[in-house]
Write a protein that holds these residues in place. Sequence first.
Motif, short mmCIF file in Angstrom:
data_model
loop_
_atom_site.label_atom_id
_atom_site.label_comp_id
_atom_site.label_asym_id
_atom_site.label_seq_id
_atom_site.Cartn_x
_atom_site.Cartn_y
_atom_site.Cartn_z
N ASP A 77 9.45 -5.24 5.03
CA ASP A 77 8.22 -4.80 5.23
C ASP A 77 8.40 -3.11 5.42
O ASP A 77 8.16 -2.65 5.34
N GLY A 78 8.49 -3.13 3.96
CA GLY A 78 8.59 -2.09 3.32
C GLY A 78 7.06 -1.38 2.59
O GLY A 78 6.36 -2.46 3.09
N ILE A 79 7.05 -0.03 3.23
CA ILE A 79 6.09 0.28 3.34
C ILE A 79 4.58 0.12 1.87
O ILE A 79 5.30 0.71 0.67
N THR A 80 4.14 -0.43 2.15
CA THR A 80 2.81 -0.62 0.51
C THR A 80 2.34 0.18 0.88
O THR A 80 2.32 0.79 0.00
N SER A 86 5.13 11.01 2.93
CA SER A 86 6.36 10.77 2.94
C SER A 86 7.65 9.25 3.67
O SER A 86 7.13 9.21 4.52
N THR A 87 7.52 9.03 2.40
CA THR A 87 8.41 7.76 2.31
C THR A 87 9.83 7.07 1.55
O THR A 87 10.23 7.63 1.01
N PRO A 308 4.89 0.21 -3.33
CA PRO A 308 6.10 -1.11 -4.04
C PRO A 308 6.25 -0.76 -6.42
O PRO A 308 6.92 -0.91 -6.10
N ALA A 309 4.54 -0.26 -5.96
CA ALA A 309 5.27 0.86 -7.57
C ALA A 309 6.23 1.91 -7.45
O ALA A 309 7.54 1.81 -9.08
N PHE A 310 6.24 2.69 -6.59
CA PHE A 310 7.00 3.66 -6.52
C PHE A 310 9.08 2.76 -6.48
O PHE A 310 9.54 3.13 -7.03
N VAL A 311 8.83 1.28 -6.25
CA VAL A 311 9.93 0.82 -5.85
C VAL A 311 10.21 0.70 -7.58
O VAL A 311 11.70 0.40 -7.94
#
Length: 423
Positions: A77-80, A86-87, A308-311
Amino acid sequence: MKLLDAHVNESVFTELESEVRSYCRNWPTVFTRASGSWISDTEGRSYLDFFAGAGALNYGHNNPILKKALIDYIADDGITHGLDMSTVAKGDFLQTFQDVILAPRGLDYKVQFPGPTGTNAVESALKLARKVTGRESIINFTNAFHGMTLGSLSVTGNSMKRAGAGIPLVHATPMPFDNYFGGVVEDFAWFERVLDDSGSGLNRPAAVIVETVQGEGGVNVARTEWLRALADLCKRRDILLIVDDVQMGCGRTGTFFSFEEAGITPDIVTLSKSIGGYGLPLALTLIRPELDVWAPGEHNGTFRGNNPAFVTAATALQTYWTDDTLSREVVSKGDRIATAFTELCERYDGLSHRGRGMVQGLVFDEASEAGKVCSIAFGAGLLAETSGPTDEVVKLLPPLTIDTSDLDAGLAILAGAVREVRS
């Protein structure tokens, strides 16, 4: 039934999708799955992908390392969607980008997230250059491509794409790219002359925007000495230098940034396409700290925080850029492509080739032959596109991670297509 196994009525595309669609006209099939350097269609046919999402898939389709990081993040459930809040995902990416990319290269940039695509990065770069300098004019180059929104189009060379704007594209002046005159005229002679001539009518520019290798323009490669001379000219005249690394960055030419080989440090750099790693939308505008004069919210966009792209972006950097293994492989594979192209040029008249790293172009004196070669190659199981002002270049952009056996297989298909066109 799983969605990817479902039947698709192909008429849905012609009946419901806009006429603006492009790539699907050259590759008339319905694609369903992809892995690594391969993509397959609903009829069970497989194709080697030497297109790689126009350079957005440098690490291949569904790269398993990046896919696992993405699935784990979503499952937790990570931020999308986070705008510019700030995440954890954003913080991890920023720190990784600093530690793995910027610091080892001695580069000092602030990172702006301008929106999800390359043209967003270019628009923000142009806007910032004008804000910093108080000047309107931008210098661009012949055969350049920088995006399809109005600001980016104004510094793009292709007449068909520019015409789509429907309004005059102003405040930009094209100058000849390296070797535009075939070595007969020194490329900087005109540029320097009009800068110095009070009667030239040229407004003092805010910035120069340049691609070190023009992909869409026909795989035109700027010499390192030309790039250094351009950077020096900009510095002496107090003109900002913007390098558009949207397609040629993230290792496409061998080094992470395409300008590293020239030893220059641009004032502003634009990145997109493969910076997201997995093919997810992400764009960066890199800014020298003293140029970061934005007011909060002065340039923004709803999807500028694609978590998700940051990940996947951070995972790609950690996986492929902590040493020079990938860079050396890109150079080696690029040499492999160049050798295959040299053999074709020696075998057939009216062919030449050019490129750097794993962006390589096979140039046809008879422009129509390039499209025919790509069409035949598609029928034989290879995706490749044309580029250049008359589509005279077969442009190869394979995934950087492609196996040499797959690379050789694709080059063999391409050689067979050239042979068929010339038979």
